[in-house]
Design an enzyme around this catalytic site. Structure first.
Site, PDB file in Angstrom:
ATOM      1  N   GLU A  59      -7.883   2.205  -2.361  1.00  0.00           N
ATOM      2  CA  GLU A  59      -6.994   3.417  -2.120  1.00  0.00           C
ATOM      3  C   GLU A  59      -7.888   4.374  -1.645  1.00  0.00           C
ATOM      4  O   GLU A  59      -8.044   5.489  -1.010  1.00  0.00           O
ATOM      5  CB  GLU A  59      -6.004   4.707  -2.772  1.00  0.00           C
ATOM      6  N   THR A  64     -11.549   0.748   5.140  1.00  0.00           N
ATOM      7  CA  THR A  64     -11.495   1.741   6.570  1.00  0.00           C
ATOM      8  C   THR A  64     -12.471   1.614   7.098  1.00  0.00           C
ATOM      9  O   THR A  64     -12.902   0.976   8.476  1.00  0.00           O
ATOM     10  CB  THR A  64     -11.037   2.751   6.889  1.00  0.00           C
ATOM     11  N   ARG A 201      -2.729   0.006   6.862  1.00  0.00           N
ATOM     12  CA  ARG A 201      -2.637   0.195   5.208  1.00  0.00           C
ATOM     13  C   ARG A 201      -2.579  -1.255   4.342  1.00  0.00           C
ATOM     14  O   ARG A 201      -1.742  -1.559   4.785  1.00  0.00           O
ATOM     15  CB  ARG A 201      -2.110   0.781   4.660  1.00  0.00           C
ATOM     16  N   ASP A 229     -16.767  -6.613   0.737  1.00  0.00           N
ATOM     17  CA  ASP A 229     -16.089  -6.226   0.188  1.00  0.00           C
ATOM     18  C   ASP A 229     -14.865  -6.800  -0.589  1.00  0.00           C
ATOM     19  O   ASP A 229     -14.057  -7.625  -0.275  1.00  0.00           O
ATOM     20  CB  ASP A 229     -15.243  -5.367   1.369  1.00  0.00           C
ATOM     21  N   GLN A 233      -8.292  -2.570  -6.756  1.00  0.00           N
ATOM     22  CA  GLN A 233      -7.300  -2.309  -8.185  1.00  0.00           C
ATOM     23  C   GLN A 233      -7.510  -2.937  -9.005  1.00  0.00           C
ATOM     24  O   GLN A 233      -8.381  -2.960  -9.008  1.00  0.00           O
ATOM     25  CB  GLN A 233      -6.280  -2.675  -7.220  1.00  0.00           C
TER      26      GLN A 233
END
Length: 390
Positions: A59, A64, A201, A229, A233
């Protein structure tokens, strides 16, 4: 037929076979030389590609940033790619309304002012229906009827009150954006816009990569970067290690707005404390001894609003913060405090022989395209100067 004739014919046949073999051998050697030449060219090309690793907790806004790179420095998303986000966006709507409805019921049972979280009787049946849909693995596409239900529940005062407590409920940042666009999302010919895609998301699983130049594809002579990327988590982080070798720069994303939120995967751990631990761990990796570090203090737009309502001191790391009077001055004061905390952590966690590696901090909002573009151009300039000075 005379013996001489047989010998001559045999010699001719042997010469022909020998000639064929020579031709085949030459062709094979030619192919081999082509392959060697291509490998050499690719090896040379690889030497000019600079490897960037995008790291951070879940998060933090990494994905993004990754999508912005595709929009800014490549050709963006084609029609098929845009359409592939329809189901993701509709899922985000269902997931959000389920979190809010279930959260309202929970808060109505545990909060002292429980009446604020009681859903109106007219909307309780709608809430149960949408909560059931939100718990499925496959979601239906949004229809006009379902949009009416979602909107009616979203506008319920108890849901709005619950939304104001979103930081304790794992409400996604995209909630308000999509709730304000419900009619458009349900249109029969709906195709997501680039803004929709940036807000969508979906958790990153595994490793994704993109190659780009901050000068854009149309301009030649610019540095070429390959950005990796990986999921943020905890269960995804084991996939990071094999990417650590040969990295030119680590871009570490820290969502500074999440100082009052808990991890999605462990609701007992504060997200900012997790980011602190993770940043410290990454800094101490032996393979990053000479690697440049670019720290993105991300989600500044959300931080700017939140700091006026939620004190920084709710986070253990920021207990010693002394606030100023509310207003813009307080936002800057709070930001500089957080920035200083990360700077201190960087120098505490870096051995003396590593402190001279490039370390830059950038204030970012991953949804702000102009700011992301400017940031990557600054990173490009910084890395160029570093290479020239080496």
């Amino acid at each position: 037929m005379s013996v001489l004739t047989c010998v001559l014919e045999s010699m001719g046949s042997s010469c022909s076979r020998s000639h064929s073999l020579n031709e085949a051998e030459a062709a094979e050697n030619g192919k081999s030389a082509d392959i060697d030449r291509r490998i050499l060219q690719e090896t040379k090309a690889e030497q000019h590609i600079h490897k960037l690793l995008l790291l951070g907790a879940g998060e933090s806004g990494k994905s993004t940033i990754f999508k912005q790179i595709k929009l800014l420095f490549q050709t963006g998303f084609n029609d098929a790619e845009l359409r592939s986000y329809i189901s993701v966006i509709h899922a985000n709507v269902y997931q959000t309304i389920k979190i809010l409805y279930d959260g309202a019921k929970e808060l109505a049972q545990v909060e002292s002012e429980s009446s604020k979280y009681v859903i109106s009787p007219d909307n309780q049946e709608i809430g149960e229906k949408l909560s059931e849909i939100g718990g499925r693995l496959d979601y239906p596409l949004l229809s006009k009827e379902l949009v009416q239900d979602v909107r009616k529940l979203w506008e319920d005062p108890a849901i709005q009150e619950t939304y104001s407590r979103g930081s304790i409920l794992q409400v996604p940042d995209c909630a308000q954006y999509f709730m304000e666009s419900l009619d458009r999302l349900a249109e029969a010919d709906y195709v997501p816009t680039k803004e929709d895609v940036l807000h969508a998301r979906v958790r990153t699983n595994g490793v994704v990569e993109i190659q780009f130049s901050p000068l854009g594809e149309s301009k030649r002579g610019g540095e070429v970067y390959r950005l990796y990327d990986v999921g943020g988590q905890r269960n995804e982080r084991r996939k990071w290690i094999h990417l650590f070798e040969g990295v030119n720069a680590v871009i570490f994303c820290a969502a500074i707005s999440e100082y009052d939120q808990m991890l999605f995967e462990d609701e007992t751990q504060n997200r900012m404390m997790e980011t602190k631990v993770l940043f410290d761990w990454v800094l101490k990796q032996r393979c990053f001894e000479k690697t440049s570090f670019m720290l993105f203090l991300n989600k500044f737009d959300i931080f700017e609003e939140k700091i006026q309502k939620v004190p920084l001191t709710v986070c253990e790391w920021f207990k010693d913060y002394q606030p100023l009077a509310p207003g813009k001055q307080e936002v800057e004061h709070a930001y500089e405090f957080v920035k200083k905390k990360f700077e201190e952590l960087y120098f505490q966690s870096s051995k003396p022989d590593r402190v001279d590696r490039v370390f830059k901090i950038f204030r970012t909002t991953a949804l702000d395209q102009k700011l992301v573009k400017k940031t990557f151009k600054l990173i490009d300039e910084s890395m160029r100067r570093s290479r020239e000075g080496a």
